[in-house]
Scaffold this active site. Structure first.
Site, PDB file in Angstrom:
ATOM      1  N   LYS A  82      13.746   0.324   0.382  1.00 37.75           N
ATOM      2  CA  LYS A  82      13.009   1.542  -0.009  1.00 37.75           C
ATOM      3  C   LYS A  82      11.595   1.495   0.578  1.00 37.75           C
ATOM      4  O   LYS A  82      10.980   0.421   0.631  1.00 37.75           O
ATOM      5  CB  LYS A  82      12.968   1.629  -1.538  1.00 37.75           C
ATOM      6  CG  LYS A  82      12.384   2.924  -2.085  1.00 37.75           C
ATOM      7  CD  LYS A  82      12.492   2.965  -3.617  1.00 37.75           C
ATOM      8  CE  LYS A  82      11.941   4.249  -4.207  1.00 37.75           C
ATOM      9  NZ  LYS A  82      12.040   4.281  -5.683  1.00 37.75           N
ATOM     10  N   SER A 157      14.037   8.396  -7.822  1.00 39.64           N
ATOM     11  CA  SER A 157      13.331   8.522  -6.562  1.00 39.64           C
ATOM     12  C   SER A 157      13.930   7.706  -5.420  1.00 39.64           C
ATOM     13  O   SER A 157      13.580   7.948  -4.258  1.00 39.64           O
ATOM     14  CB  SER A 157      11.879   8.097  -6.760  1.00 39.64           C
ATOM     15  OG  SER A 157      11.821   6.719  -7.070  1.00 39.64           O
ATOM     16  N   SER A 181      14.993   5.386 -11.443  1.00 38.43           N
ATOM     17  CA  SER A 181      15.081   5.679 -10.012  1.00 38.43           C
ATOM     18  C   SER A 181      16.103   4.891  -9.214  1.00 38.43           C
ATOM     19  O   SER A 181      16.310   5.174  -8.039  1.00 38.43           O
ATOM     20  CB  SER A 181      13.723   5.486  -9.357  1.00 38.43           C
ATOM     21  OG  SER A 181      12.967   6.645  -9.554  1.00 38.43           O
TER      22      SER A 181
HETATM   23  N1  GLN Z   1      12.201  10.338 -12.466  1.00 35.42           N
HETATM   24  C1  GLN Z   1      11.207   9.469 -13.041  1.00 35.42           C
HETATM   25  C2  GLN Z   1       9.827   9.919 -12.628  1.00 35.42           C
HETATM   26  O1  GLN Z   1       9.724  10.854 -11.899  1.00 35.42           O
HETATM   27  C3  GLN Z   1      11.480   8.049 -12.666  1.00 35.42           C
HETATM   28  C4  GLN Z   1      11.029   7.694 -11.328  1.00 35.42           C
HETATM   29  C5  GLN Z   1      11.223   6.251 -11.006  1.00 35.42           C
HETATM   30  O2  GLN Z   1      11.986   5.543 -11.669  1.00 35.42           O
HETATM   31  N2  GLN Z   1      10.499   5.796  -9.996  1.00 35.42           N
HETATM   32  O3  GLN Z   1       8.841   9.355 -13.021  1.00 35.42           O
END
Ligand code: GLN
Length: 486
Positions: A82, A157, A181
């Protein structure tokens, strides 16, 4: 050997081919590069793939192996990473304009461990900017598409990592999980994704979003691959004071799929608002686990309604502090031709950050401000304690908890991007694990009637990755295999 086969091999099969069957690292990487050339543009799961570097590294690996100097059994296997995990000499953008040209001078510990074992960096995957989002629509480098249906989001994400593994553009990948995410995109893309216990994997070199919640974890085609990659990056690191020195007892050889006598809890609260198809499918799997000898019990996790508000106060508060460093002075984007420090900060941050990141910084700064700290931030911390206690009580009774990963399968591109609250609510089933610091995994359980993958989440007690991987492996054995049509 037909390339199609290479792309379907698991990590241990690839390792076996390299060690015993005369397949070369160059052949493996070339097969994945072929897939990337054909479909990479359509899915947009990578921000950076340096083809020459991949082949050069594969060649070096082959030379090492033929000289008897392979760095490990896995030397020569390509891995996607990532783009918020620092890779020395390779651009690490966090999918933000502000880091568009940032080339880290050092490796994240997680990636350094893979490199030391001979894994090859295949590419850096697309993501929501600074890992803020649930759909990978918030990327400066464009939206990632779901390999099962390119009109749908891959989740986020870590949408790029999930889509890359799902679409056979990498055998496995690293991601990060602050509020779901890894698990949510794994569910949306029909792959396995695990977030370990807070402290299992060093966060050194992971671009910080919300430091009390962030964890690096892995994606694989199956449970064993996710376990293998996670065990390869786990362990104490003196460079991360929150990393913990615990035995790593969840390598694939520890994962038997034997769940006889295991106590598994099912919290009703996690099925409220969940699609009928997902609920029914999970019911089927749970029944099979019961037949396989698991002791299935109803439990209650009553504070689930606190999870979304608590998370979005704590995560944004921490983000507002972490992202203060992008000021146009130290590194990253600097707005050109500006004089005066205030104007420089202002312009750099206005131009460098996207809309969602700005929204989070404003929210977080507000809840930390002196007039509102007690009403919002402090209250959120108290709510977090209640959520933690919920899990502490549950794990007095059970070894693992099964829930859906998401209440619905992947939504359409653009469907939620105009409604941040609706998007935040879609994280309801994954964020409690981050607030409590416990491990969670999502395993695919087949497709719904519209042909989109569904995911089953298993959560375990702190440092009991082994339990959730075992249950995941049992679920996998009783599942129809899923594979995207490209
Ligand atoms: N969807 C969550 C957020 O927008 C989690 C994102 C993540 O785990 N990086 O904060």
């Amino acid at each position: 050997m037909p390339e199609q086969n290479i792309l379907n091999y698991s990590l241990s099969e690839l390792s076996d081919m390299l060690e015993n069957k005369g397949i070369s690292a160059v052949e493996i990487s070339s097969a994945y590069l072929g897939m990337f050339r054909n479909h990479g543009g359509k899915i947009n799961c990578y921000i950076t793939v340096n083809e020459d570097m991949v082949i050069a590294d594969a060649r070096k690996s082959d030379e090492r192996r033929s000289a008897g100097n392979a760095l490990s059994r896995y030397d020569g296997i390509p891995i996607a990473v990532k783009d918020n995990i620092c890779t020395q000499g390779v651009r690490t953008t966090c999918a933000s304009r502000i880091l568009e040209n940032f080339i880290p001078p050092y490796d994240a510990t997680s990636y350094a461990k893979l490199k030391a074992a001979g894994f090859i960096l295949f590419g850096k995957t697309n993501m929501d900017e600074f890992a803020m989002g649930s759909s990978t629509e918030n990327s400066y480098f464009g939206v990632v598409k779901n390999p099962y249906n390119t009109g749908k989001v891959p989740g986020g994400s870590s949408g790029g990592s999930a889509a890359a593994v799902s679409a056979r553009m990498a055998p496995a990948a690293l991601g990060s999980d602050t509020g779901g995410s890894i698990r949510q995109p794994a569910a949306f893309c029909g792959v396995t994704g695990i977030k370990p216990t807070y402290g299992r994997v060093s966060r050194y070199g992971l671009v910080a979003f919300a430091s009390s919640l962030d964890q690096i974890g892995s994606f694989g085609k199956n449970v064993a691959d996710a376990a293998l990659l996670l065990s390869a990056v786990s362990g104490y690191d003196e460079k991360d004071s929150t990393s913990v020195d615990r035995e790593i007892d969840f390598a694939p050889e520890h994962i038997t799929g034997d769940i006889k006598g295991m106590k598994i809890g099912i919290p009703d609260e996690y099925f409220i608002g969940c699609s009928g198809e997902i609920t029914a499918k999970i019911g089927e799997k749970v029944e099979l686990l019961r037949k396989g000898g698991a002791d299935i019990r109803k439990i209650s996790l009553k504070y689930i309604d606190y999870a979304v508000p608590v998370y979005y106060l704590i995560a944004t508060a921490e983000a507002s502090s972490n992202l203060a460093r992008y000021d146009g002075v130290r590194y990253g984007y600097r707005s050109p031709g500006v004089s005066g420090i205030d104007t420089l900060y202002n312009r750099t941050r206005s131009e460098g950050f996207g809309k969602e990141v700005k929204r989070r910084i404003i929210l977080g700064t507000f809840s930390l401000s002196s007039g509102y700290y007690d009403a919002y931030y402090l209250k959120a911390l108290k709510g977090r304690t209640l959520i933690i206690e919920d899990f502490v009580n549950a794990f007095r009774e059970v070894d693992a908890i099964i829930t859906p990963t998401t209440t619905a399968t992947a939504f359409g591109i653009g469907e939620m991007s105009g409604n941040p609250l609706q998007m935040y609510m879609s994280d309801i089933l994954t964020i409690s694990a981050n607030l409590a610091g416990i491990p969670g995994i999502s395993v695919p359980i087949g497709l719904d009637s519209s042909g989109m993958p569904m995911g089953l989440q298993i959560m375990g007690n702190h440092f009991n990755e082994r339990a959730i991987l075992n249950v995941g492996s049992a679920v996998e054995k009783i599942c129809d295999p899923v594979k995207p049509e490209m």
